[in-house]
Design an enzyme around this catalytic site. Structure first.
Site, PDB file in Angstrom:
ATOM      1  CG  PHE A 104       1.839  41.628  10.658  1.00 37.37           C
ATOM      2  CD1 PHE A 104       1.751  41.136   9.367  1.00 37.37           C
ATOM      3  CD2 PHE A 104       2.994  42.313  11.026  1.00 37.37           C
ATOM      4  CE1 PHE A 104       2.787  41.315   8.462  1.00 37.37           C
ATOM      5  CE2 PHE A 104       4.038  42.503  10.127  1.00 37.37           C
ATOM      6  CZ  PHE A 104       3.933  41.996   8.841  1.00 37.37           C
ATOM      7  CB  VAL A 154      -8.729  22.206   6.741  1.00 35.39           C
ATOM      8  CG1 VAL A 154      -8.442  20.716   6.895  1.00 35.39           C
ATOM      9  CG2 VAL A 154      -9.843  22.610   7.697  1.00 35.39           C
ATOM     10  CE  LYS A 214      -6.079  23.009  11.342  1.00 36.89           C
ATOM     11  NZ  LYS A 214      -4.732  22.671  11.772  1.00 36.89           N
ATOM     12  CE  LYS A 238      -7.322  26.739  12.659  1.00 43.99           C
ATOM     13  NZ  LYS A 238      -5.984  26.358  13.005  1.00 43.99           N
ATOM     14  CG  ASP A 260      -5.641  23.405  15.290  1.00 47.99           C
ATOM     15  OD1 ASP A 260      -5.873  24.533  14.834  1.00 47.99           O
ATOM     16  OD2 ASP A 260      -5.158  22.479  14.593  1.00 47.99           O
ATOM     17  CD  GLU A 305      -3.902  27.548  16.354  1.00 44.65           C
ATOM     18  OE1 GLU A 305      -4.240  28.704  16.618  1.00 44.65           O
ATOM     19  OE2 GLU A 305      -3.845  27.117  15.184  1.00 44.65           O
ATOM     20  CD  GLU A 346      -7.802  24.805  -0.003  1.00 40.54           C
ATOM     21  OE1 GLU A 346      -8.673  24.839  -0.882  1.00 40.54           O
ATOM     22  OE2 GLU A 346      -7.703  23.879   0.802  1.00 40.54           O
TER      23      GLU A 346
HETATM   24  N1  LIG Z   1       0.690  29.054  12.232  1.00 40.70           N
HETATM   25  C1  LIG Z   1       0.237  28.115  11.442  1.00 40.70           C
HETATM   26  O1  LIG Z   1       0.964  27.209  11.030  1.00 40.70           O
HETATM   27  C2  LIG Z   1      -1.196  28.135  10.988  1.00 40.70           C
HETATM   28  C3  LIG Z   1      -1.612  27.208  10.033  1.00 40.70           C
HETATM   29  C4  LIG Z   1      -2.938  27.243   9.569  1.00 40.70           C
HETATM   30  C5  LIG Z   1      -3.824  28.169  10.109  1.00 40.70           C
HETATM   31  N2  LIG Z   1      -3.387  29.038  11.076  1.00 40.70           N
HETATM   32  C6  LIG Z   1      -4.363  30.008  11.623  1.00 40.70           C
HETATM   33  O2  LIG Z   1      -3.998  31.304  11.173  1.00 40.70           O
HETATM   34  C7  LIG Z   1      -4.301  32.280  12.186  1.00 40.70           C
HETATM   35  C8  LIG Z   1      -3.035  33.066  12.506  1.00 40.70           C
HETATM   36  O3  LIG Z   1      -2.038  32.176  12.979  1.00 40.70           O
HETATM   37  P1  LIG Z   1      -0.617  32.708  13.457  1.00 40.70           P
HETATM   38  O4  LIG Z   1       0.224  31.524  13.684  1.00 40.70           O
HETATM   39  O5  LIG Z   1      -0.180  33.798  12.558  1.00 40.70           O
HETATM   40  O6  LIG Z   1      -1.046  33.360  14.874  1.00 40.70           O
HETATM   41  P2  LIG Z   1      -0.169  34.330  15.787  1.00 40.70           P
HETATM   42  O7  LIG Z   1       1.268  34.231  15.440  1.00 40.70           O
HETATM   43  O8  LIG Z   1      -0.603  34.074  17.190  1.00 40.70           O
HETATM   44  O9  LIG Z   1      -0.679  35.790  15.340  1.00 40.70           O
HETATM   45  C9  LIG Z   1      -1.981  36.218  15.560  1.00 40.70           C
HETATM   46  C10 LIG Z   1      -2.077  37.683  15.169  1.00 40.70           C
HETATM   47  O10 LIG Z   1      -3.416  38.113  15.372  1.00 40.70           O
HETATM   48  C11 LIG Z   1      -3.379  39.378  16.052  1.00 40.70           C
HETATM   49  N3  LIG Z   1      -4.655  39.564  16.748  1.00 40.70           N
HETATM   50  C12 LIG Z   1      -5.245  38.789  17.681  1.00 40.70           C
HETATM   51  N4  LIG Z   1      -6.442  39.300  18.007  1.00 40.70           N
HETATM   52  C13 LIG Z   1      -6.604  40.420  17.260  1.00 40.70           C
HETATM   53  C14 LIG Z   1      -7.622  41.388  17.132  1.00 40.70           C
HETATM   54  N5  LIG Z   1      -8.741  41.335  17.862  1.00 40.70           N
HETATM   55  N6  LIG Z   1      -7.441  42.402  16.241  1.00 40.70           N
HETATM   56  C15 LIG Z   1      -6.313  42.497  15.501  1.00 40.70           C
HETATM   57  N7  LIG Z   1      -5.311  41.590  15.566  1.00 40.70           N
HETATM   58  C16 LIG Z   1      -5.464  40.575  16.437  1.00 40.70           C
HETATM   59  C17 LIG Z   1      -2.180  39.288  16.975  1.00 40.70           C
HETATM   60  O11 LIG Z   1      -1.793  40.590  17.363  1.00 40.70           O
HETATM   61  P3  LIG Z   1      -0.427  40.852  18.195  1.00 40.70           P
HETATM   62  O12 LIG Z   1       0.680  40.700  17.186  1.00 40.70           O
HETATM   63  O13 LIG Z   1      -0.519  42.244  18.640  1.00 40.70           O
HETATM   64  O14 LIG Z   1      -0.411  39.812  19.260  1.00 40.70           O
HETATM   65  C18 LIG Z   1      -1.184  38.613  16.018  1.00 40.70           C
HETATM   66  O15 LIG Z   1      -0.602  39.588  15.174  1.00 40.70           O
HETATM   67  C19 LIG Z   1      -4.853  31.503  13.390  1.00 40.70           C
HETATM   68  O16 LIG Z   1      -6.252  31.565  13.354  1.00 40.70           O
HETATM   69  C20 LIG Z   1      -4.375  30.078  13.145  1.00 40.70           C
HETATM   70  O17 LIG Z   1      -5.256  29.113  13.688  1.00 40.70           O
HETATM   71  C21 LIG Z   1      -2.100  29.053  11.512  1.00 40.70           C
END
Ligand SMILES: NC(=O)c1ccc[n+]([C@@H]2O[C@H](COP(=O)([O-])OP(=O)(O)OC[C@H]3O[C@@H](n4cnc5c(N)ncnc54)[C@H](OP(=O)(O)O)[C@@H]3O)[C@@H](O)[C@H]2O)c1
Length: 351
Positions: A15, A159, A231, A132, A227, A216, A156
């Site tokens: 989250f 990437v 991808k 990914k 990253d 990231e 989806e």
């Molecule tokens: N941000 C982007 O623009 C984007 C775009 C495309 C894809 N993505 C992908 O989407 C995913 C999420 O991105 P994000 O930007 O939302 O990341 P983020 O802001 O770093 O959030 C990651 C979340 O995962 C939780 N987490 C990590 N390990 C965990 C575990 N073992 N069990 C339960 N929760 C866990 C973290 O918990 P805490 O809150 O407690 O730290 C945090 O809530 C990533 O894989 C990223 O590569 C992101």
């Protein structure tokens, strides 16, 4: 507007930027889009690593969960029922139809995300991810498991965020084989290099990407090309069924690029961007990530956080898709679009 005739229960593991943006939109435009499909959504659980775990079979209130994490308070305060201490236990017990896996990227092994996806599919949940890692490391086995359980595993957003890539190839290009691809698949490095063209420092631009929620969790994964490499591997898996460990991708990041390099490229009518290239060679895939000089008329020469992918195909020539802007909203939309695919494909089916 159509009346919601069906409730779909969803749970999120992770989250952060993506999960919170998705939940924030559930109160507005996503609510309406789901209503148009005759569906009401109930968020029955959210699990995080350090912000607690909450399950409520009657549904968690979106405003309350967002307020809770914004205030730095644990989600566990909203939990109802027997305590749930681990993400794994959460996935095994949360009353849900669909699990969103949106935890942090682990480029080297794709864990624990792959285990999360596998556990949910085994339990009979549909799974949607923007991560990914599981796609690059385990797509064929996860797809096979989903098929055996008569569930969908959709990704989806892994990437090019909400811009169709996997759906484009699977649904709109029947009979076509993709021979190779090249793309600017990491919005953070595109933003950094673009800001350097405007005279800003790389560090300042990286901070901007973090503020926008598109970097990231560890931005070194963006800067060093990890990253982008993952991808590329996700595409090789989806397009060709070939697994390439991300550590085997020839990889050069943007860390050594100076404003002088950027200016020199601009003087020749080009821009510098981090480019992922992939080509199928027999039963193998050749993948690389490195900064390249790109003519400004090329689809990869976007501005700010733009991302783009050019596919070279056997039957349909070159096809380019471009994501303008590359915001966190576009990633959240990928989750909605996969969810609507599940809603449509299970309409009339017994759960
Ligand atoms: N941000 C982007 O623009 C984007 C775009 C495309 C894809 N993505 C992908 O989407 C995913 C999420 O991105 P994000 O930007 O939302 O990341 P983020 O802001 O770093 O959030 C990651 C979340 O995962 C939780 N987490 C990590 N390990 C965990 C575990 N073992 N069990 C339960 N929760 C866990 C973290 O918990 P805490 O809150 O407690 O730290 C945090 O809530 C990533 O894989 C990223 O590569 C992101």
């Amino acid at each position: 507007m159509r009346h919601a005739s069906r409730t779909v229960r969803v749970a999120l593991v992770g989250f952060g930027n993506v999960g919170r943006t998705f939940v924030a939109h559930l109160q507005g435009s996503y609510h309406d889009a789901l209503r148009r499909e005759g569906v009401a959504l109930r968020v029955t659980g959210i699990a995080t690593r350090r912000h607690g775990i909450a399950i409520d079979p009657r549904g968690l209130d979106a405003r309350s969960v967002l307020r809770q994490v914004k205030a730095g308070r644990s989600l566990a305060e909203l939990h109802r029922g027997p305590s749930c201490a681990t993400s794994r236990r959460f996935i095994e017990t949360v009353p849900a139809d669909v699990l969103f896996e949106v935890t942090t990227l682990d480029p080297r092994r794709g864990e624990p995300a792959t285990t999360h996806v596998r556990t949910a599919l085994k339990r009979g949940l549909h799974v949607i991810t923007a991560n990914k890692g599981p796609v690059a490391h385990a797509l064929p086995s996860l797809r096979a498991l989903a098929r055996r359980r008569n569930r969908l595993f959709l990704h989806e957003g892994s990437v090019l965020d909400g811009t169709p890539v996997f759906n484009l190839v699977e649904r709109c290009l029947p009979g076509v084989r993709v021979l190779s691809f090249r793309g600017t698949l990491n919005g953070t490095t595109s933003l950094v290099l673009s800001r350097m063209e405007d005279g800003r420092s790389a560090r300042e631009a990286l901070r901007e990407a973090q503020r926008l929620g598109i970097a990231e969790a560890d931005p070194i994964l963006d800067v060093d090309g990890w990253d982008a490499a993952v991808k590329g591997c996700a595409l090789a898996q989806a397009l060709w069924g070939i697994r390439v460990p991300p550590s085997r991708v020839l990889r050069t990041g943007i860390g050594r690029i100076t404003r002088g390099d950027v200016r020199r490229a601009a003087r020749s009518g080009e821009c510098l961007r981090l480019v992922v290239r992939g080509a199928r060679v027999g039963r193998r895939a050749r993948l690389s990530v490195r900064p390249e000089r790109i003519p400004l008329a090329d689809p990869l020469a976007g501005h700010e956080g733009d991302s783009a992918l050019v596919l070279t195909t056997d039957l349909a020539g070159e096809i380019a898709v471009v994501e303008r802007g590359g915001t966190i909203d576009q990633t959240a939309y990928a989750l909605l679009s996969d969810l609507l695919t599940i809603v449509r494909s299970t309409r009339g089916a017994k759960r």
